[in-house]
Design an enzyme around this catalytic site. Structure first.
Site, PDB file in Angstrom:
ATOM      1  N   ARG A  68       0.874  -1.186   0.000  1.00 20.31           N
ATOM      2  CA  ARG A  68       0.000   0.000   0.000  1.00 20.31           C
ATOM      3  C   ARG A  68       0.904   1.227   0.000  1.00 20.31           C
ATOM      4  O   ARG A  68       1.798   1.359   0.837  1.00 20.31           O
ATOM      5  CB  ARG A  68      -0.896  -0.018   1.236  1.00 20.31           C
ATOM      6  CG  ARG A  68      -1.766   1.210   1.430  1.00 20.31           C
ATOM      7  CD  ARG A  68      -2.798   1.319   0.310  1.00 20.31           C
ATOM      8  NE  ARG A  68      -3.820   2.309   0.582  1.00 20.31           N
ATOM      9  CZ  ARG A  68      -3.682   3.608   0.394  1.00 20.31           C
ATOM     10  NH1 ARG A  68      -2.539   4.116  -0.036  1.00 20.31           N
ATOM     11  NH2 ARG A  68      -4.679   4.439   0.639  1.00 20.31           N
ATOM     12  N   GLU A  76     -11.397   5.010  -5.770  1.00 20.10           N
ATOM     13  CA  GLU A  76     -11.686   3.570  -5.816  1.00 20.10           C
ATOM     14  C   GLU A  76     -11.894   3.083  -7.247  1.00 20.10           C
ATOM     15  O   GLU A  76     -12.475   3.774  -8.077  1.00 20.10           O
ATOM     16  CB  GLU A  76     -12.935   3.253  -4.983  1.00 20.10           C
ATOM     17  CG  GLU A  76     -12.778   3.519  -3.502  1.00 20.10           C
ATOM     18  CD  GLU A  76     -11.758   2.627  -2.820  1.00 20.10           C
ATOM     19  OE1 GLU A  76     -11.425   1.547  -3.355  1.00 20.10           O
ATOM     20  OE2 GLU A  76     -11.283   3.001  -1.741  1.00 20.10           O
ATOM     21  N   ARG A 120      -0.775  -5.367   5.035  1.00 20.16           N
ATOM     22  CA  ARG A 120      -0.130  -4.939   3.799  1.00 20.16           C
ATOM     23  C   ARG A 120       1.168  -4.213   4.156  1.00 20.16           C
ATOM     24  O   ARG A 120       1.248  -3.552   5.187  1.00 20.16           O
ATOM     25  CB  ARG A 120      -1.025  -3.982   3.006  1.00 20.16           C
ATOM     26  CG  ARG A 120      -2.341  -4.581   2.576  1.00 20.16           C
ATOM     27  CD  ARG A 120      -3.206  -3.572   1.862  1.00 20.16           C
ATOM     28  NE  ARG A 120      -3.608  -2.504   2.774  1.00 20.16           N
ATOM     29  CZ  ARG A 120      -4.509  -1.575   2.487  1.00 20.16           C
ATOM     30  NH1 ARG A 120      -5.096  -1.567   1.303  1.00 20.16           N
ATOM     31  NH2 ARG A 120      -4.820  -0.644   3.362  1.00 20.16           N
TER      32      ARG A 120
END
Length: 177
Positions: A68, A76, A120
């Site tokens: 990330r 999105e 992540r």
């Protein structure tokens, strides 16, 4: 009779030296004399795929890791609630794909926290040239907005400046605002 001024001069010199010493200590504590080394970068790592405009998957030391990007939030494009996905998000994901796919290599730089609550990897990602930071590039071109999550804020001030300039120039996501 002895001269009384000499001891005062010595005391004055002593006070001046002491004051100078404390000023040096204060300057050292504020970092003026501190030479910070550049943050360490790791890699090169092979990009496996691009998930969206701010998340990728790469082979990190033989493990497939979701990375990330720190400090940025792209619109999105693959959210399970499809109503949240946007055309700008798809453009951002395609742009990142164009920069990273086709067996490209990346380098990563960590900040304070190495992982988020979803496990992540949190990183600043550098393109294959080792100089171009993807996080900065997305902000500069208007494909993402700044999103600072403490304690990972090493480049936050720079990121806000890039975002401001992209907004002024009406680039990417800022073109219709």
């Amino acid at each position: 009779m002895k001269n009384k001024r000499k001891p005062k001069m010595r005391r004055g010199r002593y006070t001046t030296r002491l004051l100078f010493f404390f000023v040096l200590i204060l300057l050292g504590m504020t970092g003026l004399f501190r030479q910070e080394s550049a943050p360490e970068r790791f890699g090169p790592y092979a990009v496996e795929r691009v998930i969206d405009g701010d998340t990728i998957v790469a082979d990190v030391d033989g493990r497939s890791e979701t990375i990330r990007l720190i400090g940025v939030d792209a619109p999105e494009s693959v959210h399970p609630d499809r109503s949240r996905n946007t055309a700008e998000g798809k453009k951002a994901a395609e742009y990142v794909r164009s920069l990273l796919e086709d067996k490209r290599k990346i380098y990563i730089e960590y900040d304070v926290s190495e992982r988020d609550r979803y496990h992540r990897v949190l990183a600043y990602v550098y393109l294959q040239d080792g100089k171009t930071m993807l996080n900065e590039h997305l902000l500069k071109e208007g494909y993402a907005a700044v999103m600072t999550v403490q304690p990972n804020s090493r480049y936050a001030d720079d990121f806000y400046k890039l975002q401001r300039k992209a907004r002024e120039e009406k680039k990417g996501i800022w073109s219709s605002k």
